[in-house]
Scaffold this active site. Structure first.
Site, short mmCIF file in Angstrom:
data_model
loop_
_atom_site.label_atom_id
_atom_site.label_comp_id
_atom_site.label_asym_id
_atom_site.label_seq_id
_atom_site.Cartn_x
_atom_site.Cartn_y
_atom_site.Cartn_z
N SER A 1 6.90 -58.24 -76.81
CA SER A 1 6.59 -58.54 -75.66
C SER A 1 5.18 -58.23 -76.67
O SER A 1 4.81 -56.65 -76.56
CB SER A 1 6.57 -58.23 -74.51
OG SER A 1 5.70 -59.13 -73.86
N HIS B 1 0.78 -65.77 -76.89
CA HIS B 1 1.20 -64.47 -76.42
C HIS B 1 2.77 -64.50 -76.40
O HIS B 1 2.98 -65.66 -77.36
CB HIS B 1 1.67 -64.91 -74.61
CG HIS B 1 2.74 -64.32 -74.40
ND1 HIS B 1 3.49 -65.54 -74.10
CD2 HIS B 1 3.46 -62.98 -73.79
CE1 HIS B 1 5.43 -65.70 -73.97
NE2 HIS B 1 4.37 -63.44 -73.54
N ASN C 1 7.44 -63.62 -77.13
CA ASN C 1 7.83 -62.73 -76.53
C ASN C 1 9.83 -62.78 -77.49
O ASN C 1 9.34 -63.78 -77.15
CB ASN C 1 8.22 -62.20 -75.19
CG ASN C 1 8.86 -63.12 -74.33
OD1 ASN C 1 9.97 -62.92 -74.47
ND2 ASN C 1 7.52 -63.62 -73.24
N ARG D 1 14.02 -61.30 -76.31
CA ARG D 1 14.68 -60.69 -75.16
C ARG D 1 16.14 -61.37 -75.45
O ARG D 1 16.13 -62.27 -75.91
CB ARG D 1 14.00 -60.86 -74.34
CG ARG D 1 14.37 -62.14 -73.73
CD ARG D 1 13.13 -62.05 -72.04
NE ARG D 1 12.67 -63.76 -71.78
CZ ARG D 1 12.46 -64.38 -71.80
NH1 ARG D 1 11.58 -63.98 -72.99
NH2 ARG D 1 12.57 -65.60 -71.39
N HIS E 1 1.78 -75.27 -83.58
CA HIS E 1 3.16 -76.31 -83.12
C HIS E 1 4.06 -76.43 -83.77
O HIS E 1 4.80 -76.95 -84.26
CB HIS E 1 2.61 -77.61 -82.28
CG HIS E 1 2.55 -77.33 -80.70
ND1 HIS E 1 2.93 -77.42 -79.75
CD2 HIS E 1 0.96 -77.17 -79.88
CE1 HIS E 1 2.50 -76.79 -78.16
NE2 HIS E 1 1.28 -76.35 -78.51
N HIS F 1 -2.82 -72.42 -58.79
CA HIS F 1 -3.92 -72.05 -58.31
C HIS F 1 -5.57 -73.18 -58.43
O HIS F 1 -5.70 -73.62 -57.38
CB HIS F 1 -4.26 -71.57 -56.95
CG HIS F 1 -4.01 -70.12 -58.59
ND1 HIS F 1 -3.04 -69.40 -58.43
CD2 HIS F 1 -5.45 -69.67 -58.60
CE1 HIS F 1 -3.63 -69.05 -59.50
NE2 HIS F 1 -5.18 -68.67 -59.58
N GLY G 1 11.29 -50.44 -63.24
CA GLY G 1 11.19 -49.38 -63.15
C GLY G 1 10.76 -49.00 -64.39
O GLY G 1 10.71 -47.71 -64.37
N GLY G 2 9.77 -50.33 -65.15
CA GLY G 2 9.08 -50.10 -66.19
C GLY G 2 8.17 -49.80 -65.86
O GLY G 2 7.29 -48.76 -65.62
N ASN G 3 7.02 -49.55 -67.62
CA ASN G 3 6.37 -48.44 -67.70
C ASN G 3 4.91 -49.20 -67.29
O ASN G 3 4.84 -50.42 -67.70
CB ASN G 3 6.62 -47.53 -68.94
CG ASN G 3 5.04 -46.40 -69.72
OD1 ASN G 3 4.04 -47.46 -69.71
ND2 ASN G 3 4.89 -45.71 -69.01
#
Length: 280
Positions: A104, A118, A120, A122, A151, A181, A263-265
């Site tokens: 990421s 950005h 990532n 996975r 693009h 929003h 529970g990641g960092n």
């Protein structure tokens, strides 16, 4: 976490190699700008709710002259989803055990003419196995040449595998990277894909090409714009735009939620937040 099987190990190894090449390229850009900035790497370990070791990762962060803040994380974790969260994950409704490995990246730039970005990729395993990922460009001051370049490079990566991929994944990114929003898009888009759970080698090859496309396109765009003069008003526009980026990542981003729920960092999860931002 148990030993990795060949597919899991292959995915982890490639994500780590992509991380190393991206970080080296970003450091090279800093050298070209007369900076000696480099990545600082912080390893972290995860304990599963069962109390067993749950894998971990490495958080890489650089703060330099061109890259005001860039984070490149690689993690490989596994264990058991807690509570109802399993029901929201592809293939985990009946069995909450999981494995996940990926890379990421988020870059916030000093010059408002250089787009933030950005990316990532996975690989997740529940009762199903699938790849996901993508990349999107987030310029405070959009420039059509850069948007078209990004693009076109992503489209070429998609077209090499399936002519339908680009339009499908471009539309998915347009829908996903939207701030309801605010009623605005987060940036100028890119591609977003998930739940590719067909043939492993085919889907892995496509995921690798997406990572390579990012490494091809983004450094080229950075070098094109990093020396462009900017004024205080343009910097102020960048800082206000960063506030929108932070809102999306804290309210809507699925990767942020996944990291928090497993529970990641915390520092690695929130490395996507900009170093400075304003809200008027």
């Amino acid at each position: 976490m148990t030993d990795l099987d060949p597919q899991q190990a292959a995915a982890r190894t490639w994500f780590e190699s992509l991380r190393d090449r991206i970080c080296a390229e970003f450091e090279a850009i800093e050298r070209e700008a007369g900076s000696d900035a480099s990545f600082e790497y912080t390893p972290w370990d995860r304990i599963d709710p069962s109390g067993e070791p749950g894998g971990g990762g490495v958080r890489g962060v650089m703060k330099g002259k061109v890259f005001e803040k860039v984070g490149v994380n690689v993690s490989t974790v596994g264990g058991t989803f807690e509570g109802d969260f399993a029901k929201s994950i592809h293939g985990a409704g009946e069995d909450p055990r999981f494995f996940a490995t990926g890379i990421s990246l988020v870059a916030h730039m000093t010059n408002p003419h250089v787009p933030a970005v950005h990316m990532n990729c996975r690989f997740l395993n529940t009762t199903k196995r699938w790849f996901g990922g993508g990349g999107d460009l987030n310029p405070p001051l959009p420039i059509e040449e850069d948007t078209a370049d990004f693009h076109a490079t992503m489209k070429a990566a998609c077209d090499a595998h399936d002519p339908a991929h680009y339009e499908q994944f471009r539309e998915w990114a347009e829908t996903y990277f939207y701030i309801p929003h605010r009623k605005v898009s987060r940036g100028v888009g890119g591609i977003f894909f998930d739940h590719l759970d067909g043939d492993f080698e085919t889907d892995f090859a496509f995921t690798r090409d997406v990572g390579e496309a990012f490494l091809d396109a983004y450094p080229r765009i950075v070098r094109r714009r990093m020396d462009t003069p900017f004024d205080a008003a343009q910097e102020a526009q960048m800082l206000e735009w960063r506030g929108r980026y932070a809102e999306f990542n804290l309210v809507y981003d699925r990767g942020t939620l996944f990291g928090l729920k497993t529970g990641g960092n915390i520092d690695a999860i929130l490395m996507s937040l900009p170093p400075r931002a304003t809200w008027s």
